[in-house]
Write an enzyme that holds these catalytic residues in place. Sequence first.
Site, mmCIF file in Angstrom:
data_model
loop_
_atom_site.group_PDB
_atom_site.id
_atom_site.type_symbol
_atom_site.label_atom_id
_atom_site.label_comp_id
_atom_site.label_asym_id
_atom_site.label_seq_id
_atom_site.Cartn_x
_atom_site.Cartn_y
_atom_site.Cartn_z
ATOM 1 C CD GLN A 45 4.084 -13.521 2.983
ATOM 2 O OE1 GLN A 45 4.781 -12.530 3.158
ATOM 3 N NE2 GLN A 45 4.438 -14.482 2.155
ATOM 4 N NE ARG B 70 13.106 -8.889 6.721
ATOM 5 C CZ ARG B 70 12.332 -9.068 5.641
ATOM 6 N NH1 ARG B 70 12.046 -10.277 5.206
ATOM 7 N NH2 ARG B 70 11.854 -8.033 4.988
ATOM 8 C CG HIS C 80 6.239 -8.382 4.462
ATOM 9 N ND1 HIS C 80 7.539 -8.746 4.731
ATOM 10 C CD2 HIS C 80 5.853 -9.160 3.422
ATOM 11 C CE1 HIS C 80 7.916 -9.708 3.901
ATOM 12 N NE2 HIS C 80 6.905 -9.979 3.090
ATOM 13 C CG ASN D 93 9.293 -7.157 2.419
ATOM 14 O OD1 ASN D 93 10.416 -7.620 2.616
ATOM 15 N ND2 ASN D 93 8.445 -7.692 1.557
ATOM 16 C CD GLU D 94 10.236 -8.772 -1.840
ATOM 17 O OE1 GLU D 94 9.221 -8.745 -2.560
ATOM 18 O OE2 GLU D 94 10.848 -9.824 -1.585
ATOM 19 C CG ASN E 236 13.645 -9.545 0.692
ATOM 20 O OD1 ASN E 236 14.406 -9.396 1.651
ATOM 21 N ND2 ASN E 236 12.356 -9.330 0.760
ATOM 22 C CE1 TYR F 221 13.068 -16.157 -1.960
ATOM 23 C CE2 TYR F 221 12.886 -13.770 -2.179
ATOM 24 C CZ TYR F 221 12.686 -14.929 -1.445
ATOM 25 O OH TYR F 221 12.107 -14.849 -0.205
ATOM 26 C CD GLU G 63 11.618 -11.998 2.013
ATOM 27 O OE1 GLU G 63 11.375 -12.499 0.888
ATOM 28 O OE2 GLU G 63 10.822 -11.260 2.608
ATOM 29 C CD1 TRP H 294 10.128 -16.977 1.629
ATOM 30 C CD2 TRP H 294 10.009 -15.318 3.127
ATOM 31 N NE1 TRP H 294 8.804 -16.686 1.826
ATOM 32 C CE2 TRP H 294 8.698 -15.676 2.736
ATOM 33 C CE3 TRP H 294 10.185 -14.296 4.077
ATOM 34 C CZ2 TRP H 294 7.565 -15.041 3.253
ATOM 35 C CZ3 TRP H 294 9.067 -13.669 4.577
ATOM 36 C CH2 TRP H 294 7.771 -14.042 4.167
ATOM 37 C CG PHE I 87 9.832 -19.795 -0.551
ATOM 38 C CD1 PHE I 87 8.536 -19.611 -1.023
ATOM 39 C CD2 PHE I 87 10.889 -19.387 -1.349
ATOM 40 C CE1 PHE I 87 8.296 -19.035 -2.266
ATOM 41 C CE2 PHE I 87 10.658 -18.814 -2.603
ATOM 42 C CZ PHE I 87 9.356 -18.636 -3.059
#
Length: 529
Positions: A49, A104, A148, A193-194, A335, A337, A415, A458, A474
Amino acid sequence: MRIIDLGLNLFIEAFVIVVAVASPVDENGYSRHDFPGGFVFGAATSAYQVEGAANLDGRSPSIFDTYAKTGITGGGTGDVSCDQYHKYKEDVQLMVDTSLDAYRFSISWSRLIPDGRGPVNPKGLQYYNSLIDELISKGIQPHVTLHHFDLPQVLEDEYGGWTSRRVVKDFASYAEVCFKMFGDRVKYWTTINEANIFSWAGYDLGFLPPMRCSFRFVFNCTRGNSSTEPYLATHFMLLSHAAAVKIYKNKYQKTQMGQIGINLYGLAFLPYTDNSEDVAAMRRAYDFHLGWYLDPLNHGDYPTTMKKNVGSRIPLFTAQESRLIKGSYDFIGLNFYTSMYTKDNPAMLEFEMKDFFTDSAVEMRPSQANITSTYLSRVNGSWPSHEYPVKPWSLQSLLEYIKENYGNPPLFIHENGQRTVRNSSLEDTSRVEFLQGYIGAVLDSVRNGSNTKGYFTWSLLDVFEPVDGYSTAFGLYYVDLDDPELTRYPKLSARWFSNFLKGGIVCHSAPGGLILRTKNPSSTSIKTT
Ligand SMILES: *[C@@H]1O[C@H](CO)[C@@H](O)[C@H](O)[C@H]1NC(C)=O
Ligand SMILES: *[C@@H]1O[C@H](CO)[C@@H](O)[C@H](O)[C@H]1NC(C)=O
Ligand SMILES: *[C@@H]1O[C@H](CO)[C@@H](O)[C@H](O)[C@H]1NC(C)=O
Ligand SMILES: *[C@@H]1O[C@H](CO)[C@@H](O)[C@H](O)[C@H]1NC(C)=O
Ligand SMILES: *[C@@H]1O[C@H](CO)[C@@H](O)[C@H](O)[C@H]1NC(C)=O
Ligand SMILES: *[C@@H]1O[C@H](CO)[C@@H](O)[C@H](O)[C@H]1NC(C)=O
């Protein structure tokens, strides 16, 4: 295109007033000094990313590259992105300017080991050594994620990536290369990740890499099986994670003195009504999203509700695997949101074609539009494009749920951040509201006993986002993609966060207002709204 609305930002060093949100903290407000000593604040990104240089210096494509090239993100890719690969020194300086304790980021497996296994790419090794050295020399702690959404495409092609047991050995070998090469300086490792949303969205709904599904949702997957593959992918992620942790603990942890954990997407679930069916639906939603990983990691097996609803499609652990997984973490990364209302829907289980989503027999509704739209409507396929609501108590309820149900493990919020239209103003007050609300929620949770050790927003920069590509962002810093220099500009949120990290106090003003102010009571405020 340039945003540019720099006027205000020249003035806000000391004072910012933003519009109201319900604050979780008391009248006296809070500052970072209210957090326990050693509590870490940082910002996050991930390799594909932010790095760019996707086709340079020996890197091979990952499943994230392949995903972006389908056009699913509106045409954008991470080929260049923020070009952190070449601009890392500048970015580390931004971290210093923002007073971050930690950064991170993730390592691109296919940059370090382009064939997925075997020889290490010297250029990849050199890049991560340089980035880590730069961080350390500037006093920024590296917190590193190993996967990720970016498995080397070569392993996806060879054996189906995470749906195959063969990934376990390759992931463990890759992880060991990282421990060996970087573990003298990296003290916080996250394996995946996630992991939970990667299984769900990558193998059931198909809107994340590697875009596999059979239950047609928004995107027509060309391959996959939504009934079985999410469960297989999770199974082999758990085994891969545990294998990497075993290597770290047996061979590296004593000398390197670091910690290792896994990262999950922490959706907060709230019952749609107080009736016992919806409360049970909330627990079931937690089992299917968090318990899917946290039960094996804490108790050595999947939640009972999952085994009951999914039946033979959920793989079993051998006794040895179960022992290996149980307790295989030093911390859990979350993470966070948003939150969802959950409503009991046993009729889902009667669907002939089952998938991960229907197996939970829970209907989920976004908390920001709790009556009118069903989460991720299969009929319409529209994506919620709005900003996330700020509901600090929903994060508190999630942290409380983990504390109560999983023995209060050490946590990092890895995040947390607000999504805005990428082109919108540098004066991102909605992001400031979001951060101050949720950082306050973390403080309240910590005060109530949650073992949360750190908070990362994030994202550091406006990066390439899954699904949204470059249409939303973000970041604390805007990156002008039309400028060949990819110049970074601080947003209001960067200055707000920096001020907070330097000891500024976040507190209430008059009803309906919140002030971030410096500790110096003789300063005067500048009203901005
Ligand atoms: C998916 O495939 C179906 C049937 O082949 C087609 O009618 C539909 O337009 C496709 N949808 C998308 C979003 O590509
Ligand atoms: C998915 O796998 C199950 C179990 O092997 C099988 O019964 C089902 O037909 C498969 N579905 C698709 C769409 O391939
Ligand atoms: C749904 O939203 C309405 C309007 O915002 C609110 O009054 C109501 O309490 C919400 N329902 C639940 C179950 O939270
Ligand atoms: C589908 O989504 C669009 C865009 O969000 C919305 O305007 C429309 O009302 C939705 N249609 C249905 C049937 O939900
Ligand atoms: C605070 O912790 C106590 C004890 O664990 C719990 O009963 C209570 O619900 C928590 N409060 C909040 C707001 O989460
Ligand atoms: C940003 O704004 C410019 C000019 O207003 C517009 O052309 C462009 O499409 C916008 N980009 C995005 C991602 O919204």
